[in-house]
Write an enzyme that holds these catalytic residues in place. Structure first.
Site, mmCIF file in Angstrom:
data_model
loop_
_atom_site.group_PDB
_atom_site.id
_atom_site.type_symbol
_atom_site.label_atom_id
_atom_site.label_comp_id
_atom_site.label_asym_id
_atom_site.label_seq_id
_atom_site.Cartn_x
_atom_site.Cartn_y
_atom_site.Cartn_z
ATOM 1 N N GLU A 1 1.750 6.461 -7.053
ATOM 2 C CA GLU A 1 0.754 7.476 -7.396
ATOM 3 C C GLU A 1 1.319 8.885 -7.234
ATOM 4 O O GLU A 1 1.097 9.749 -8.090
ATOM 5 C CB GLU A 1 -0.496 7.307 -6.531
ATOM 6 C CG GLU A 1 -1.303 6.073 -6.889
ATOM 7 C CD GLU A 1 -2.525 5.887 -6.002
ATOM 8 O OE1 GLU A 1 -2.727 6.658 -5.047
ATOM 9 O OE2 GLU A 1 -3.289 4.946 -6.283
ATOM 10 N N GLU B 1 0.840 -1.206 0.000
ATOM 11 C CA GLU B 1 0.000 0.000 0.000
ATOM 12 C C GLU B 1 0.873 1.255 0.000
ATOM 13 O O GLU B 1 0.560 2.245 -0.671
ATOM 14 C CB GLU B 1 -0.933 0.011 1.219
ATOM 15 C CG GLU B 1 -1.945 1.121 1.210
ATOM 16 C CD GLU B 1 -2.948 1.034 0.071
ATOM 17 O OE1 GLU B 1 -3.119 2.061 -0.634
ATOM 18 O OE2 GLU B 1 -3.550 -0.025 -0.131
#
Length: 128
Positions: free
Chosen positions: A75, A68
């Site tokens: 991102e 994660e």
């Protein structure tokens, strides 16, 4: 030419913890992973799972949370490089998110394999 001086090790750990706390604070999915981790720990304590099962659970927690964080980093870098909608940017983001999803599904399957038999044993003791 002289090499740049590296930060002391304690500063490196400090930066790492800053990253962990930033992702927990910023990312909804990381909050979900943390909540699930707490529930699994509570279930593990309640059912008194074996050391091997604890090791598997903690390894999966680490894998999912690390993925994660990598997803968040991918991102952020993609957003830093381009604000345009570009096929390669989409691929990078989607692939990173997909990695987290695959690990989460496999962790859920492992969780079912660990905790369903424990629950059934517990139910047998109560209802018999």
């Amino acid at each position: 030419m002289e090499k740049p001086k590296k930060d002391p090790i304690y500063k490196s750990f400090g930066y790492a913890f800053e990253g962990i706390f930033a992702v927990i604070k910023k990312e909804r999915n990381m909050k979900i992973h943390c909540c699930m981790m707490i529930l699994v720990i509570a279930a593990g304590i309640f059912f008194q799972i074996s050391v091997i099962k604890w090791c598997l659970c903690f390894s999966l927690f680490g894998l999912i949370m690390a993925l994660e964080m990598v997803n968040t980093a991918v991102e952020a870098v993609v957003d830093l490089v381009t604000e345009e909608r570009r096929p390669l940017a989409k691929l990078a983001k989607d692939a990173a998110a997909g990695a987290v999803l695959i690990a989460s599904i496999m962790a859920a399957v492992a969780g079912v394999m660990i905790f369903v038999p424990e629950f059934l044993r517990f139910a047998d003791q109560i209802f018999i």
